[in-house]
Every structure is written in structure tokens, then in C-alpha cells.
Scaffold this motif. Structure first.
Motif, PDB file in Angstrom:
ATOM      1  N   ILE A 133      23.564  17.087   4.448  1.00 28.54           N
ATOM      2  CA  ILE A 133      23.424  17.259   5.902  1.00 28.54           C
ATOM      3  C   ILE A 133      22.034  16.807   6.349  1.00 28.54           C
ATOM      4  CG2 ILE A 133      23.398  18.943   7.777  1.00 28.54           C
ATOM      5  CD1 ILE A 133      25.411  20.599   6.032  1.00 28.54           C
ATOM      6  N   ALA A 134      21.021  17.207   5.580  1.00 25.06           N
ATOM      7  CA  ALA A 134      19.645  16.823   5.926  1.00 25.06           C
ATOM      8  C   ALA A 134      19.467  15.309   5.822  1.00 25.06           C
ATOM      9  CB  ALA A 134      18.660  17.548   5.015  1.00 25.06           C
ATOM     10  N   ALA A 135      20.078  14.694   4.821  1.00 23.40           N
ATOM     11  CA  ALA A 135      19.977  13.238   4.667  1.00 23.40           C
ATOM     12  C   ALA A 135      20.649  12.541   5.847  1.00 23.40           C
ATOM     13  CB  ALA A 135      20.601  12.798   3.351  1.00 23.40           C
ATOM     14  N   ALA A 136      21.787  13.050   6.276  1.00 25.28           N
ATOM     15  CA  ALA A 136      22.470  12.461   7.425  1.00 25.28           C
ATOM     16  C   ALA A 136      21.619  12.600   8.682  1.00 25.28           C
ATOM     17  CB  ALA A 136      23.833  13.113   7.625  1.00 25.28           C
ATOM     18  N   ALA A 137      20.941  13.732   8.825  1.00 26.89           N
ATOM     19  CA  ALA A 137      20.083  13.951   9.990  1.00 26.89           C
ATOM     20  C   ALA A 137      18.868  13.025   9.971  1.00 26.89           C
ATOM     21  CB  ALA A 137      19.631  15.408  10.033  1.00 26.89           C
ATOM     22  N   ALA A 138      18.448  12.589   8.794  1.00 27.98           N
ATOM     23  CA  ALA A 138      17.274  11.719   8.678  1.00 27.98           C
ATOM     24  C   ALA A 138      17.591  10.263   9.002  1.00 27.98           C
ATOM     25  CB  ALA A 138      16.689  11.822   7.270  1.00 27.98           C
ATOM     26  N   ILE A 139      18.847   9.881   8.989  1.00 26.25           N
ATOM     27  CA  ILE A 139      19.216   8.476   9.187  1.00 26.25           C
ATOM     28  C   ILE A 139      18.713   7.928  10.529  1.00 26.25           C
ATOM     29  CG2 ILE A 139      21.167   6.886   9.493  1.00 26.25           C
ATOM     30  CD1 ILE A 139      22.616   8.512   7.289  1.00 26.25           C
ATOM     31  N   PRO A 140      18.936   8.612  11.653  1.00 27.76           N
ATOM     32  CA  PRO A 140      18.438   8.032  12.918  1.00 27.76           C
ATOM     33  C   PRO A 140      16.921   7.850  12.952  1.00 27.76           C
ATOM     34  CG  PRO A 140      19.937   9.858  13.357  1.00 27.76           C
ATOM     35  CD  PRO A 140      19.682   9.844  11.886  1.00 27.76           C
ATOM     36  N   VAL A 141      16.195   8.813  12.402  1.00 27.20           N
ATOM     37  CA  VAL A 141      14.731   8.721  12.393  1.00 27.20           C
ATOM     38  C   VAL A 141      14.295   7.546  11.525  1.00 27.20           C
ATOM     39  CG1 VAL A 141      12.601   9.936  11.792  1.00 27.20           C
ATOM     40  CG2 VAL A 141      14.508  11.206  12.777  1.00 27.20           C
ATOM     41  N   THR A 142      14.890   7.435  10.353  1.00 24.47           N
ATOM     42  CA  THR A 142      14.551   6.346   9.438  1.00 24.47           C
ATOM     43  C   THR A 142      14.928   4.993  10.042  1.00 24.47           C
ATOM     44  OG1 THR A 142      14.982   7.861   7.602  1.00 24.47           O
ATOM     45  CG2 THR A 142      14.799   5.541   7.061  1.00 24.47           C
ATOM     46  N   PHE A 143      16.084   4.932  10.700  1.00 25.65           N
ATOM     47  CA  PHE A 143      16.510   3.696  11.351  1.00 25.65           C
ATOM     48  C   PHE A 143      15.492   3.260  12.409  1.00 25.65           C
ATOM     49  CE2 PHE A 143      18.541   1.787  15.090  1.00 25.65           C
ATOM     50  CZ  PHE A 143      18.965   0.592  14.542  1.00 25.65           C
ATOM     51  N   LEU A 144      15.108   4.183  13.277  1.00 33.82           N
ATOM     52  CA  LEU A 144      14.172   3.840  14.351  1.00 33.82           C
ATOM     53  C   LEU A 144      12.816   3.391  13.803  1.00 33.82           C
ATOM     54  CD1 LEU A 144      15.033   6.639  16.937  1.00 33.82           C
ATOM     55  CD2 LEU A 144      15.592   4.186  17.080  1.00 33.82           C
ATOM     56  N   LEU A 145      12.341   4.075  12.756  1.00 30.39           N
ATOM     57  CA  LEU A 145      11.053   3.695  12.181  1.00 30.39           C
ATOM     58  C   LEU A 145      11.145   2.337  11.492  1.00 30.39           C
ATOM     59  CD1 LEU A 145       8.109   4.320  11.643  1.00 30.39           C
ATOM     60  CD2 LEU A 145       8.826   5.566   9.586  1.00 30.39           C
ATOM     61  N   SER A 146      12.202   2.104  10.722  1.00 32.09           N
ATOM     62  CA  SER A 146      12.326   0.808  10.049  1.00 32.09           C
ATOM     63  C   SER A 146      12.474  -0.303  11.084  1.00 32.09           C
ATOM     64  CB  SER A 146      13.506   0.802   9.072  1.00 32.09           C
ATOM     65  OG  SER A 146      14.737   0.840   9.741  1.00 32.09           O
ATOM     66  N   ARG A 147      13.185  -0.030  12.155  1.00 33.52           N
ATOM     67  CA  ARG A 147      13.346  -1.014  13.233  1.00 33.52           C
ATOM     68  C   ARG A 147      11.990  -1.329  13.854  1.00 33.52           C
ATOM     69  NH1 ARG A 147      14.903  -2.000  18.553  1.00 33.52           N
ATOM     70  NH2 ARG A 147      16.760  -3.301  18.693  1.00 33.52           N
ATOM     71  N   ARG A 148      11.210  -0.295  14.071  1.00 33.04           N
ATOM     72  CA  ARG A 148       9.872  -0.471  14.662  1.00 33.04           C
ATOM     73  C   ARG A 148       8.970  -1.312  13.747  1.00 33.04           C
ATOM     74  NH1 ARG A 148       6.563   0.259  19.210  1.00 33.04           N
ATOM     75  NH2 ARG A 148       4.497   0.643  18.434  1.00 33.04           N
ATOM     76  N   ILE A 149       9.016  -1.039  12.448  1.00 33.48           N
ATOM     77  CA  ILE A 149       8.168  -1.752  11.490  1.00 33.48           C
ATOM     78  C   ILE A 149       8.635  -3.198  11.314  1.00 33.48           C
ATOM     79  CG2 ILE A 149       7.525  -1.911   9.046  1.00 33.48           C
ATOM     80  CD1 ILE A 149       7.446   1.188   9.059  1.00 33.48           C
ATOM     81  N   LEU A 150       9.929  -3.386  11.145  1.00 31.41           N
ATOM     82  CA  LEU A 150      10.435  -4.712  10.796  1.00 31.41           C
ATOM     83  C   LEU A 150      10.608  -5.640  11.995  1.00 31.41           C
ATOM     84  CD1 LEU A 150      12.972  -3.790   7.992  1.00 31.41           C
ATOM     85  CD2 LEU A 150      10.617  -4.605   7.775  1.00 31.41           C
ATOM     86  N   LEU A 151      10.659  -5.098  13.197  1.00 30.66           N
ATOM     87  CA  LEU A 151      10.793  -5.953  14.374  1.00 30.66           C
ATOM     88  C   LEU A 151       9.494  -6.085  15.156  1.00 30.66           C
ATOM     89  CD1 LEU A 151      14.336  -5.072  15.755  1.00 30.66           C
ATOM     90  CD2 LEU A 151      13.615  -7.042  14.393  1.00 30.66           C
ATOM     91  N   THR A 152       8.375  -5.675  14.549  1.00 32.11           N
ATOM     92  CA  THR A 152       7.078  -5.820  15.189  1.00 32.11           C
ATOM     93  C   THR A 152       6.781  -7.297  15.359  1.00 32.11           C
ATOM     94  OG1 THR A 152       6.269  -3.807  14.169  1.00 32.11           O
ATOM     95  CG2 THR A 152       4.607  -5.324  14.966  1.00 32.11           C
ATOM     96  N   ARG A 153       6.396  -7.669  16.555  1.00 30.73           N
ATOM     97  CA  ARG A 153       6.051  -9.068  16.805  1.00 30.73           C
ATOM     98  C   ARG A 153       4.680  -9.358  16.207  1.00 30.73           C
ATOM     99  NH1 ARG A 153       9.192 -11.154  21.461  1.00 30.73           N
ATOM    100  NH2 ARG A 153      10.484  -9.416  22.064  1.00 30.73           N
ATOM    101  N   GLU A 154       4.543 -10.545  15.664  1.00 28.33           N
ATOM    102  CA  GLU A 154       3.270 -10.959  15.094  1.00 28.33           C
ATOM    103  C   GLU A 154       2.288 -11.234  16.237  1.00 28.33           C
ATOM    104  OE1 GLU A 154       3.428 -11.184  11.434  1.00 28.33           O
ATOM    105  OE2 GLU A 154       5.077 -10.058  12.262  1.00 28.33           O
ATOM    106  N   GLN A 155       1.118 -10.651  16.161  1.00 25.61           N
ATOM    107  CA  GLN A 155       0.096 -10.877  17.172  1.00 25.61           C
ATOM    108  C   GLN A 155      -0.796 -12.033  16.712  1.00 25.61           C
ATOM    109  OE1 GLN A 155      -0.005  -9.278  20.091  1.00 25.61           O
ATOM    110  NE2 GLN A 155       1.845  -8.238  19.443  1.00 25.61           N
ATOM    111  N   PRO A 156      -1.152 -12.953  17.615  1.00 30.30           N
ATOM    112  CA  PRO A 156      -2.036 -14.038  17.202  1.00 30.30           C
ATOM    113  C   PRO A 156      -3.414 -13.497  16.825  1.00 30.30           C
ATOM    114  CG  PRO A 156      -1.591 -14.152  19.566  1.00 30.30           C
ATOM    115  CD  PRO A 156      -0.760 -13.028  18.998  1.00 30.30           C
TER     116      PRO A 156
END
Length: 142
Positions: A103-126
Motif C-alpha cells: 500500500i505504501a509503495a502504491a502511495a509513493a508512485i505519484p510522488v516518484t512519478f512527479l519527481l522523476s518527471r521534474r528531473i528528466l524533463l528539465t530544460r537545459e539552460q544555456p
């Protein structure tokens, strides 16, 4: 299907593949080394695999060293949310010790998804010493 929903589905598929990869590596390595070193090596290998699967498959972006170095934060977050969630479920909510981790692992999925999305979709700054990339907006403005 909306892009974000598609990403959630692909994120879940990567999680299943990653879990299988981790466990397979662990079992294979445990033949030649004690359980804990096998666990650590399998964990690191599966985290690297997860990074590339999420980069290319889930979010369809290119990997960078910056993303690679920040990606372990998703695992740390997952561990923290799951650990706290498990404690709360067992100690405060009276949930049994066997189903609580799931149950706890299932509850962690949205948080982990949002954080991984934030990290991996960060735009490169010049870099500050370089000109910004020429885009249609900057080309037309000048």
C-alpha cells in the motif's frame, strides 16, 4: 490518450521491468557473492537501467549527466515516502504488516512519478558565457 497519462502508464511499465531486472540481477549475483553486496550491485544496476528506460521510453527525452546525477533522488524519495507510509499504516491506521509495504509503495508512485518527471524533463539552460539558442521567437525579436 493525453501525454501525461501516457507517461504514467509508461512509468508503471518501467517500474515493472525495473523490479524484474533488479530481482533477476540479485539472484544471478547472489550465486557469486553474499546477499548484501548482490543486493547493492543489483540495486545500482537497476537504477541505471531505470534512468535510461525513463529517459528514452517514459519521457522521450535525451539523457544528460545532470539528469543522471539527480535521478537517484527519485529512489531516495520513494524510499522515504514508502518508509513513512508503512510506519503510519501499521502504527496509526492498524493495517497489517504484510500488506502495508504494498500500500505504501502504491502511495509513493505519484510522488516518484512527479519527481522523476521534474528531473528528466528539465530544460537545459544555456551557459552564462554563451548566447541563448536561436529560436523562432528570438530570431523574430531581433
Amino acid at each position: 490518450m493525453p501525454v501525461r497519462l501516457l507517461q504514467v502508464v509508461r512509468f508503471g511499465l518501467v517500474g515493472v521491468v525495473n523490479t524484474g531486472t533488479f530481482y533477476g540481477c540479485y539472484l544471478l549475483l547472489h550465486r557469486w557473492m553474499p546477499y548484501y553486496p548482490a543486493y547493492v550491485v543489483a540495486f545500482v544496476l537497476s537504477m541505471i537501467g531505470s534512468f535510461f528506460l525513463n529517459t528514452y521510453f517514459t519521457y522521450r527525452t535525451r539523457p544528460t549527466w545532470r539528469k543522471f546525477l539527480f535521478f537517484p533522488l527519485t529512489n531516495l524519495t520513494n524510499f522515504t515516502v514508502t518508509s513513512v507510509g508503512m510506519y503510519v499504516l501499521v502504527e496509526w491506521c492498524g493495517v497489517g504488516e504484510k500488506p502495508a509495504p504494498l500500500i505504501a509503495a502504491a502511495a509513493a508512485i505519484p510522488v516518484t512519478f512527479l519527481l522523476s518527471r521534474r528531473i528528466l524533463l528539465t530544460r537545459e539552460q544555456p551557459a552564462p558565457d554563451r548566447e541563448p539558442a536561436l529560436t523562432p521567437a528570438t530570431r523574430d525579436a531581433g
